[in-house]
Design a protein around this motif. Structure first.
Motif, PDB file in Angstrom:
ATOM      1  N   GLU A  18      -8.974 -30.580 -12.490  1.00 34.87           N
ATOM      2  CA  GLU A  18      -8.136 -29.998 -11.796  1.00 34.87           C
ATOM      3  C   GLU A  18      -7.123 -31.132 -11.088  1.00 34.87           C
ATOM      4  O   GLU A  18      -7.584 -31.964 -10.464  1.00 34.87           O
ATOM      5  N   SER A  20      -3.904 -32.850  -9.218  1.00 31.69           N
ATOM      6  CA  SER A  20      -3.773 -33.085  -7.826  1.00 31.69           C
ATOM      7  C   SER A  20      -1.967 -32.682  -7.397  1.00 31.69           C
ATOM      8  O   SER A  20      -1.331 -33.355  -8.361  1.00 31.69           O
ATOM      9  N   LYS A  21      -1.552 -31.700  -6.765  1.00 29.84           N
ATOM     10  CA  LYS A  21      -0.216 -31.573  -6.645  1.00 29.84           C
ATOM     11  C   LYS A  21       0.529 -32.537  -6.236  1.00 29.84           C
ATOM     12  O   LYS A  21       1.581 -32.899  -6.554  1.00 29.84           O
ATOM     13  N   GLU A  25       3.394 -34.364  -8.292  1.00 27.14           N
ATOM     14  CA  GLU A  25       4.982 -34.395  -7.873  1.00 27.14           C
ATOM     15  C   GLU A  25       5.152 -35.775  -7.397  1.00 27.14           C
ATOM     16  O   GLU A  25       6.594 -36.382  -7.785  1.00 27.14           O
TER      17      GLU A  25
END
Length: 205
Positions: A18, A20-21, A25
Motif C-alpha cells: 500500500e 503512501s499518498k 505526492e
C-alpha cells in the motif's frame, strides 16, 4: 539511503503493498517540471544530448539528464517556467532527427504515449482574427487532440498569417488537413490545418 520495514497489508491471503499518498505526492512534486525526450531514429549519447541542450536551450538553467534503457531520456528542468519555455520554443532536431518532447506525468507509459500520442506544432493559416481568443483556439486544438499552448506570436497576435498551437495528437491515426467550423450564423466553414513536422509513417487526410 537506509530503508525501513513497512508491514504489507493482507488482501485475500496475499501480501499487498500500500503506497503512501504523502510520499507519492512528495515525489511527484520533484518531477512536475520534467519532460520526456525521445529522438526518432538512433538514440544519441548523453554527451551528445548535453551538447545539444547547452547550445539550443541556452535560455534556461542547465537541467539534469536521465537515460532510460527503453531509449528515451527524462530531462529535469529547474522550474515549470523553464519547461514551458523549452516546449514553446520547439520543434527541435538533433543530427537531422526529430525530437519528441512530452511533459512528464505520474502515469507516463513510454510505449503507449511517446510512440502514439505526440505533441505536434499545428498551424491554422488565414484564421479569422475574431477566432484568436483563448476559447476559440482551445476549440480548434481540441478538434485535433489535447491543446497545450499557443506560441508567443499567436498569444500576442504578432503574426496574423496563421495561428500556431502545440497539440498532443494520436499519430497512429490519420492527421486532418482541414476542420469543419460552425460559425455564429449557422454556416459551416472549413479551416485548413498544416503541421511543422509529422512522423514519416503518418498519413494526412
Amino acid at each position: 539511503m537506509s530503508l525501513n520495514f513497512v508491514e504489507p497489508i493482507i488482501w485475500d491471503g496475499e501480501k499487498i503493498i500500500e503506497l503512501s499518498k504523502v510520499e507519492i505526492e512528495k515525489e511527484n512534486a520533484k518531477w512536475k517540471q520534467a519532460m520526456i525526450l525521445y529522438v526518432v531514429g538512433d538514440c544519441p549519447s548523453i554527451r551528445a544530448l548535453e551538447r545539444f541542450i547547452a547550445t539550443t536551450w541556452n535560455f534556461v538553467s542547465k537541467p539534469k539528464i536521465f537515460y532510460h534503457n527503453d531509449g528515451y531520456f527524462v530531462i529535469q528542468l529547474n522550474s515549470i517556467e523553464d519547461r514551458d519555455e523549452v516546449l514553446l520554443s520547439g520543434p527541435y532536431t538533433i543530427g537531422n532527427r526529430p525530437i519528441i518532447l512530452k511533459m512528464w506525468s505520474e502515469n507516463f507509459d513510454f510505449k503507449a504515449e511517446v510512440l502514439q500520442i505526440v505533441p505536434l506544432w499545428v498551424r491554422l493559416p488565414n484564421l479569422p482574427l475574431n477566432c484568436w481568443g483563448m476559447d476559440s483556439l482551445s476549440r480548434f486544438g481540441s478538434a485535433l487532440g489535447v491543446p497545450l499552448y499557443a506560441d508567443e506570436c499567436t498569444t500576442n497576435i504578432e503574426r496574423i498569417s496563421y495561428a500556431r498551437l502545440l497539440v498532443e495528437m494520436d499519430v497512429t491515426r490519420k492527421l486532418p488537413e482541414k476542420l469543419k467550423v460552425l460559425d455564429l450564423n449557422g454556416k459551416l466553414l472549413e479551416q485548413a490545418v498544416e503541421y511543422d513536422w509529422v512522423p514519416e509513417f503518418c498519413q494526412l487526410v
